[in-house]
Design an enzyme around this catalytic site. Structure first.
Site, PDB file in Angstrom:
ATOM      1  N   HIS A  56       0.842  -1.199   0.000  1.00 30.17           N
ATOM      2  CA  HIS A  56       0.000   0.000   0.000  1.00 30.17           C
ATOM      3  C   HIS A  56       0.875   1.246   0.000  1.00 30.17           C
ATOM      4  O   HIS A  56       2.109   1.145   0.004  1.00 30.17           O
ATOM      5  CB  HIS A  56      -1.002  -0.015   1.163  1.00 30.17           C
ATOM      6  CG  HIS A  56      -0.424  -0.011   2.534  1.00 30.17           C
ATOM      7  ND1 HIS A  56       0.317  -1.049   3.060  1.00 30.17           N
ATOM      8  CD2 HIS A  56      -0.474   0.925   3.540  1.00 30.17           C
ATOM      9  CE1 HIS A  56       0.678  -0.785   4.304  1.00 30.17           C
ATOM     10  NE2 HIS A  56       0.222   0.423   4.611  1.00 30.17           N
ATOM     11  N   HIS A  58       1.360   3.964   2.108  1.00 28.97           N
ATOM     12  CA  HIS A  58       1.917   4.678   3.251  1.00 28.97           C
ATOM     13  C   HIS A  58       3.455   4.718   3.190  1.00 28.97           C
ATOM     14  O   HIS A  58       4.091   3.761   2.756  1.00 28.97           O
ATOM     15  CB  HIS A  58       1.465   4.042   4.559  1.00 28.97           C
ATOM     16  CG  HIS A  58       0.022   4.302   4.868  1.00 28.97           C
ATOM     17  ND1 HIS A  58      -0.685   3.566   5.795  1.00 28.97           N
ATOM     18  CD2 HIS A  58      -0.851   5.221   4.369  1.00 28.97           C
ATOM     19  CE1 HIS A  58      -1.929   4.024   5.863  1.00 28.97           C
ATOM     20  NE2 HIS A  58      -2.056   5.019   5.002  1.00 28.97           N
ATOM     21  N   ASP A  60       5.766   4.395   5.331  1.00 28.94           N
ATOM     22  CA  ASP A  60       6.528   3.347   6.004  1.00 28.94           C
ATOM     23  C   ASP A  60       6.415   2.010   5.276  1.00 28.94           C
ATOM     24  O   ASP A  60       6.869   0.971   5.786  1.00 28.94           O
ATOM     25  CB  ASP A  60       6.124   3.211   7.480  1.00 28.94           C
ATOM     26  CG  ASP A  60       4.692   2.765   7.678  1.00 28.94           C
ATOM     27  OD1 ASP A  60       3.839   3.060   6.824  1.00 28.94           O
ATOM     28  OD2 ASP A  60       4.414   2.117   8.708  1.00 28.94           O
ATOM     29  N   HIS A  61       5.868   2.047   4.070  1.00 27.07           N
ATOM     30  CA  HIS A  61       5.809   0.864   3.209  1.00 27.07           C
ATOM     31  C   HIS A  61       6.343   1.141   1.803  1.00 27.07           C
ATOM     32  O   HIS A  61       6.770   0.212   1.123  1.00 27.07           O
ATOM     33  CB  HIS A  61       4.373   0.338   3.122  1.00 27.07           C
ATOM     34  CG  HIS A  61       3.894  -0.218   4.416  1.00 27.07           C
ATOM     35  ND1 HIS A  61       3.890  -1.561   4.710  1.00 27.07           N
ATOM     36  CD2 HIS A  61       3.447   0.408   5.536  1.00 27.07           C
ATOM     37  CE1 HIS A  61       3.454  -1.749   5.944  1.00 27.07           C
ATOM     38  NE2 HIS A  61       3.177  -0.560   6.468  1.00 27.07           N
ATOM     39  N   HIS A 113      -7.472  -0.965   5.428  1.00 27.17           N
ATOM     40  CA  HIS A 113      -6.481  -0.085   6.064  1.00 27.17           C
ATOM     41  C   HIS A 113      -6.272   1.122   5.147  1.00 27.17           C
ATOM     42  O   HIS A 113      -6.335   2.267   5.587  1.00 27.17           O
ATOM     43  CB  HIS A 113      -5.192  -0.866   6.271  1.00 27.17           C
ATOM     44  CG  HIS A 113      -4.060  -0.075   6.844  1.00 27.17           C
ATOM     45  ND1 HIS A 113      -4.074   0.416   8.131  1.00 27.17           N
ATOM     46  CD2 HIS A 113      -2.870   0.304   6.307  1.00 27.17           C
ATOM     47  CE1 HIS A 113      -2.937   1.067   8.356  1.00 27.17           C
ATOM     48  NE2 HIS A 113      -2.200   1.019   7.265  1.00 27.17           N
ATOM     49  N   ASP A 132      -0.321  -4.272   6.311  1.00 31.69           N
ATOM     50  CA  ASP A 132      -1.013  -3.853   7.532  1.00 31.69           C
ATOM     51  C   ASP A 132      -2.449  -4.359   7.595  1.00 31.69           C
ATOM     52  O   ASP A 132      -3.247  -3.843   8.393  1.00 31.69           O
ATOM     53  CB  ASP A 132      -1.016  -2.324   7.633  1.00 31.69           C
ATOM     54  CG  ASP A 132       0.348  -1.757   7.987  1.00 31.69           C
ATOM     55  OD1 ASP A 132       1.281  -2.547   8.234  1.00 31.69           O
ATOM     56  OD2 ASP A 132       0.495  -0.523   8.004  1.00 31.69           O
ATOM     57  N   HIS A 170       4.509  -5.194  10.994  1.00 31.17           N
ATOM     58  CA  HIS A 170       4.862  -4.528  12.247  1.00 31.17           C
ATOM     59  C   HIS A 170       4.893  -5.515  13.402  1.00 31.17           C
ATOM     60  O   HIS A 170       4.170  -6.523  13.396  1.00 31.17           O
ATOM     61  CB  HIS A 170       3.855  -3.427  12.585  1.00 31.17           C
ATOM     62  CG  HIS A 170       3.852  -2.274  11.627  1.00 31.17           C
ATOM     63  ND1 HIS A 170       4.724  -1.215  11.742  1.00 31.17           N
ATOM     64  CD2 HIS A 170       3.084  -2.029  10.536  1.00 31.17           C
ATOM     65  CE1 HIS A 170       4.492  -0.350  10.761  1.00 31.17           C
ATOM     66  NE2 HIS A 170       3.497  -0.821  10.021  1.00 31.17           N
TER      67      HIS A 170
END
Length: 251
Positions: A56, A58, A60-61, A113, A132, A170
């Protein structure tokens, strides 16, 4: 030949994944939380990088996409929403297949998400990378989707074989376990908690998990049968109730 999975920590609580198709030596990064850490791991292993596979958009991805592409020449294969973060080379959606040498990843729609979130399932090796969407004893926050959408996504993952190993993005298991115990008094959860608490205390990863373990103990998959969701209109509404309770949980 099998898929080799190299798992490592990055950022504050992310897991990074580099996967290598042993038949051909081709390598993919599953998400890119931190380009510098990924590059250090690749160089330590002596691997190149052929593909970047995002779940996805975001940061942090997908935040390391541009730097890793520039360094290794990797192609970025991702759902269309990742263009919010970086350009992509190929857009994928539910039902598509991604080839990494002889390894085949089936793309599964797991929106909720984020709207376009996908998971990647390698049936031959019995593994899935779920970003996530699902965590050990948990699931991601519902930032963009709806309860019916997220519940349907969890159902697609739950339909995979029970032995499927689930690699999530995570290490949230400590807080997830505390919440699960607050809403679920099942013997299965109590038994599983013993092993998870030992791993947490030792600083060991609680990932991967399996579909079978999550079906038996994850409160989001078990939402329709939990007392906290009594009176829910349907299964998706039960999920909504449990997800809202976790959002407010202070334990």
């Amino acid at each position: 030949m099998p898929l080799t999975i190299h798992q490592f920590r990055c950022l504050s609580d992310n897991y990074g994944y580099l996967v290598r198709d042993e038949a051909t030596g081709r390598v993919a990064a599953i998400d890119t939380p931190d380009a510098d850490v990924y590059a250090a791991e690749l160089d330590r292993l002596g691997w190149g990088l052929d593909l970047i596979l995002n779940t996805h958009w975001h940061r942090d991805h997908a935040g390391g996409n541009a730097a890793l592409k520039a360094r290794y020449g990797a192609r970025i294969v991702a759902p269309g929403e990742v263009t919010k973060t970086s350009p992509i080379d190929r857009e994928v959606r539910d039902g598509d297949t991604i080839e990494l040498g002889e390894t085949r990843f089936a793309v599964i729609d797991t929106g909720g998400h984020t709207l376009g979130h996908v998971s990647l399932h390698d049936a031959a090796d019995g593994v899935a990378f779920v970003g996530d969407t699902m965590f050990t004893l948990g699931c991601g926050r519902m930032f963009e989707g709806t309860p019916p959408q997220f519940w349907a996504s969890l159902g697609r993952l739950a339909a995979l074989p029970d032995a499927t190993r689930i690699f999530c993005a995570h290490e949230y298991t400590g807080s997830n376990l505390r919440f699960a115990r607050s809403v679920d008094e099942s013997a299965a959860l109590a038994a599983r908690a013993v092993g998870l608490e030992a791993k947490i205390a030792a600083g060991e990863p609680t990932v991967p998990t399996t579909i079978g373990e999550e079906k038996a103990t994850n409160p989001f998959l078990r939402a329709p049968g939990l007392a906290i969701a009594a009176g829910a209109k349907d299964a998706a509404d039960a999920f909504r109730i449990v997800r809202a309770a976790k959002d407010d949980f202070k334990g």
